[in-house]
Design a protein around this motif. Structure first.
Motif, PDB file in Angstrom:
ATOM      1  N   GLY A 405       0.750  -1.125   0.031  1.00 56.92           N
ATOM      2  CA  GLY A 405       0.001   0.077   0.204  1.00 56.92           C
ATOM      3  C   GLY A 405       0.887   1.329   0.069  1.00 56.92           C
ATOM      4  O   GLY A 405       0.361   2.311   0.139  1.00 56.92           O
ATOM      5  N   THR A 406       2.222   1.053  -0.094  1.00 57.49           N
ATOM      6  CA  THR A 406       3.067   2.544  -0.360  1.00 57.49           C
ATOM      7  C   THR A 406       2.674   3.193  -1.445  1.00 57.49           C
ATOM      8  O   THR A 406       2.414   2.705  -2.297  1.00 57.49           O
ATOM      9  CB  THR A 406       4.534   1.949  -0.416  1.00 57.49           C
ATOM     10  N   PRO A 407       2.459   4.634  -1.043  1.00 56.02           N
ATOM     11  CA  PRO A 407       1.846   5.081  -2.209  1.00 56.02           C
ATOM     12  C   PRO A 407       3.173   5.637  -3.264  1.00 56.02           C
ATOM     13  O   PRO A 407       4.375   5.470  -2.888  1.00 56.02           O
ATOM     14  CB  PRO A 407       1.406   6.662  -1.440  1.00 56.02           C
ATOM     15  N   PHE A 408       2.758   5.811  -4.324  1.00 55.99           N
ATOM     16  CA  PHE A 408       3.747   6.241  -5.515  1.00 55.99           C
ATOM     17  C   PHE A 408       3.343   7.502  -6.282  1.00 55.99           C
ATOM     18  O   PHE A 408       1.734   7.523  -6.383  1.00 55.99           O
ATOM     19  CB  PHE A 408       4.200   5.337  -6.482  1.00 55.99           C
ATOM     20  N   ALA A 409       4.128   8.377  -6.923  1.00 51.50           N
ATOM     21  CA  ALA A 409       3.604   9.284  -8.057  1.00 51.50           C
ATOM     22  C   ALA A 409       4.693   9.148  -8.952  1.00 51.50           C
ATOM     23  O   ALA A 409       5.885   9.245  -8.758  1.00 51.50           O
ATOM     24  CB  ALA A 409       3.785  10.607  -7.326  1.00 51.50           C
ATOM     25  N   LEU A 410       3.877   8.777 -10.178  1.00 52.96           N
ATOM     26  CA  LEU A 410       4.898   8.567 -11.325  1.00 52.96           C
ATOM     27  C   LEU A 410       4.651  10.039 -12.438  1.00 52.96           C
ATOM     28  O   LEU A 410       3.529  10.153 -12.679  1.00 52.96           O
ATOM     29  CB  LEU A 410       4.229   7.550 -12.239  1.00 52.96           C
ATOM     30  N   VAL A 411       5.791  10.690 -12.417  1.00 52.33           N
ATOM     31  CA  VAL A 411       5.729  11.941 -13.056  1.00 52.33           C
ATOM     32  C   VAL A 411       6.306  11.709 -14.379  1.00 52.33           C
ATOM     33  O   VAL A 411       7.637  11.695 -14.673  1.00 52.33           O
ATOM     34  CB  VAL A 411       6.582  13.004 -12.180  1.00 52.33           C
ATOM     35  N   GLU A 412       5.276  12.054 -15.457  1.00 53.05           N
ATOM     36  CA  GLU A 412       5.969  12.092 -16.662  1.00 53.05           C
ATOM     37  C   GLU A 412       6.045  13.438 -17.155  1.00 53.05           C
ATOM     38  O   GLU A 412       5.220  14.205 -17.010  1.00 53.05           O
ATOM     39  CB  GLU A 412       4.901  11.353 -17.819  1.00 53.05           C
ATOM     40  N   ASN A 413       7.337  13.540 -18.229  1.00 53.87           N
ATOM     41  CA  ASN A 413       7.695  14.974 -18.408  1.00 53.87           C
ATOM     42  C   ASN A 413       7.675  16.091 -17.532  1.00 53.87           C
ATOM     43  O   ASN A 413       7.010  17.108 -17.736  1.00 53.87           O
ATOM     44  CB  ASN A 413       6.757  15.555 -19.652  1.00 53.87           C
ATOM     45  N   GLY A 414       8.268  15.888 -16.242  1.00 58.33           N
ATOM     46  CA  GLY A 414       8.109  16.768 -15.186  1.00 58.33           C
ATOM     47  C   GLY A 414       8.719  17.989 -15.698  1.00 58.33           C
ATOM     48  O   GLY A 414       9.733  18.182 -16.149  1.00 58.33           O
ATOM     49  N   ALA A 415       7.755  19.074 -14.972  1.00 60.31           N
ATOM     50  CA  ALA A 415       8.458  20.662 -15.075  1.00 60.31           C
ATOM     51  C   ALA A 415       8.183  21.010 -16.488  1.00 60.31           C
ATOM     52  O   ALA A 415       8.437  22.051 -16.875  1.00 60.31           O
ATOM     53  CB  ALA A 415       9.748  20.739 -14.734  1.00 60.31           C
ATOM     54  N   ARG A 416       7.654  20.248 -17.447  1.00 67.16           N
ATOM     55  CA  ARG A 416       7.239  20.695 -18.908  1.00 67.16           C
ATOM     56  C   ARG A 416       5.817  20.821 -18.926  1.00 67.16           C
ATOM     57  O   ARG A 416       4.977  20.368 -18.113  1.00 67.16           O
ATOM     58  CB  ARG A 416       7.730  19.663 -19.910  1.00 67.16           C
ATOM     59  N   PRO A 417       5.308  21.792 -19.868  1.00 65.30           N
ATOM     60  CA  PRO A 417       4.016  21.865 -19.989  1.00 65.30           C
ATOM     61  C   PRO A 417       2.934  20.667 -20.215  1.00 65.30           C
ATOM     62  O   PRO A 417       1.919  20.755 -19.756  1.00 65.30           O
ATOM     63  CB  PRO A 417       4.051  22.894 -21.345  1.00 65.30           C
ATOM     64  N   ASP A 418       3.451  19.737 -20.755  1.00 68.13           N
ATOM     65  CA  ASP A 418       2.781  18.677 -20.936  1.00 68.13           C
ATOM     66  C   ASP A 418       2.989  17.423 -19.639  1.00 68.13           C
ATOM     67  O   ASP A 418       2.591  16.304 -19.877  1.00 68.13           O
ATOM     68  CB  ASP A 418       3.188  17.770 -22.212  1.00 68.13           C
ATOM     69  N   GLN A 419       3.274  17.835 -18.369  1.00 63.11           N
ATOM     70  CA  GLN A 419       3.610  17.096 -17.359  1.00 63.11           C
ATOM     71  C   GLN A 419       2.078  16.477 -17.067  1.00 63.11           C
ATOM     72  O   GLN A 419       1.176  16.804 -16.981  1.00 63.11           O
ATOM     73  CB  GLN A 419       4.003  17.861 -16.212  1.00 63.11           C
TER      74      GLN A 419
END
Length: 482
Positions: A405-419
């Motif tokens: 149950g550990t949470p995750f955040a998967l960040v695609e194209n981080g810090a870009r307009p299409d994040q």
């Protein structure tokens, strides 16, 4: 989207420019045209006193009548500066019919030419234009830049103009000549100009040119490009991009960052992508050496930070082994940028007292990791990896004790307009990534802090989904934080 204007400086010396209108607005335009030594012709029924004074002094010609098409004969440029839009429109149509550029004051729709806000350090000029959309903003920006510029720029530019051919003859090698010219603004030549001693400045320039090195030594800057947002590129990195003769850049460095480079710099893509073979590391080493040996300033531009999974250390070892001078300009690494833009604090007093940066692109690299240590709770994992390895990552972490149950955040194209941000728990990590077709570049943030993205996100689209549950030992704490 408004079409982009082509910036251009015009040589109007002795060339006829027609100004239709004789009031205050026309006065301002005429003053600028006279500064450019244009042959100004004015068509107007009445004149502003200052305009009348120019007529009386013989500096401009005046026709005291209404505009007619034949007034355009011989003109190179037209300015419509009346307070009657119908008259301005008539002038604009007539100019267009003759393929003449026209500036209609305060009317971008009728204009085919815009007059920018100008910073004048003649012969150096800086022009700022909003394309007629926001002239006040352009003037405000001009004022800010004016305050930043040294008073020596004008006399230095004039001095270099006089010495241009002598400098080119003495320093035919372009990189050497560029370095020499760039050094002058901060050396003894500029100091003498600040002291109002132009003769001494010229003598210093002569001495510096006599001592200039005609056999340049190459130099390599290993530069971090940051996560892709040009606003997150450091000031020092921007300066190195402006100084570079050659830029060897990763595939993932976006065009907006490359646009910060000097216009005539040679750009060479050297990117490597998981699952694909582009320029091998040995070939990148060879390119750095080739251009440095040619006396060029080389920038090895890497996404993120060169020393965080960027092979910067390998490249420095190679440069040192071959006697090539180098430096490192750090960048904002992907983990910091992705976490910040997703609203995920990598450390948190209640949830994570440490953070680990991990790379795991293939099975071989997975086998080298300390899974027992990585599976510990109350820490954040920032995992740089191809999305294809998520299933193996999940299995090994759970097998070594990390809670499903550990949470995750998967960040695609981080810090870009299409994040994009995909949230979930470790148990459903691969399935969530497949369901939302997550592609590289993507970074995984795993740990109790990842759940905070559901409430703390602030950049781009809202996260997709939310953690189903926190790790068992921290469920109450996570519920309190949410």
């Amino acid at each position: 989207m408004t079409s982009r204007l082509f910036p251009l400086f015009l040589d109007l010396r002795g060339r006829a420019v027609l100004v239709v209108g004789g009031g205050e607005v026309a006065r301002r335009k005429i003053a600028a045209l006279l500064d450019s030594d244009a042959a100004v012709q004015v068509v107007a029924r009445a004149l502003h006193p200052a305009v009348q004074a120019w007529v009386d002094a013989g500096r401009i010609a005046w026709r005291a009548r209404d505009f007619a098409d034949e007034h355009l004969d011989g003109a190179w440029l037209v300015v419509a500066a009346t307070d009657d839009r119908a008259v301005n429109a008539t002038v604009a149509a007539a100019a267009a019919a003759r393929h003449l550029y026209i500036n209609v004051v305060d009317d971008a729709d009728l204009s085919s030419a815009q007059v920018p806000a100008v910073i004048d350090r003649s012969p150096l000029q800086i022009a700022i234009s909003s394309g007629g959309a926001a002239p006040v903003l352009a003037r405000q920006l001009r004022e800010r830049i004016e305050a930043m510029l040294d008073d020596t720029l004008a006399p230095l530019a004039a001095l270099l103009q006089r010495w241009r051919e002598r400098i080119r003859t003495r320093l035919p090698h372009l990189p050497t000549r560029r370095r020499f010219l760039e050094s002058l603004q901060h050396g003894a030549v500029a100091d003498r100009l600040r002291q109002q001693r132009p003769d001494a400045a010229e003598a210093e320039l002569a001495r510096a040119l006599d001592a200039a090195d005609t056999a340049p030594r190459g130099f390599v800057s290993i530069v971090g490009a940051g996560p892709g947002d040009p606003g997150l590129v450091t000031l020092k990195a921007q300066r190195r991009l402006q100084d570079a003769d050659v830029i060897l850049h990763d595939r993932l460095v976006p065009r907006a960052v490359l646009a910060l480079a000097r216009r005539d710099a040679e750009l060479i893509e050297t990117g490597k992508q998981a699952g694909h073979h582009h320029t091998a590391q040995d070939a990148i080493h060879a390119l750095m050496r080739e251009h440095a040996d040619a006396g060029k300033r080389v920038v090895r531009l890497k996404g993120g930070d060169p020393f965080v999974f960027g092979r910067g250390g390998e490249e420095l070892e190679y440069l040192r082994a071959h006697g090539i001078d180098y430096e490192v300009v750090p960048g904002i690494t992907a983990a910091l940028a992705c976490a910040a833009h997703a609203g995920v604090p990598l450390t948190h007093r209640d949830h994570a007292q440490s953070v680990r940066f991990v790379t795991a692109h293939c099975k071989a690299s997975l086998d080298t990791l300390d899974w027992q240590a990585l599976a510990q709770e109350r820490q954040t994992l920032a995992v740089y990896m191809g999305v294809a390895g998520l299933a193996a990552l999940r299995e090994r972490l759970i097998a070594h004790g990390r809670a499903p149950g550990t949470p995750f955040a998967l960040v695609e194209n981080g810090a870009r307009p299409d994040q994009r941000i995909v949230l979930g728990t470790l148990a459903d990590l691969p399935a969530r990534a497949r369901a939302h077709a997550v592609q590289s570049p993507a970074l995984l943030l795993l740990g109790e802090v990842a759940a905070l993205a559901a409430d703390l996100h602030w950049f781009g689209a809202a996260p997709l989904g939310a953690p189903q549950a926190a790790a068992p030992d921290d469920g109450a704490a996570m519920a309190h934080a949410a």
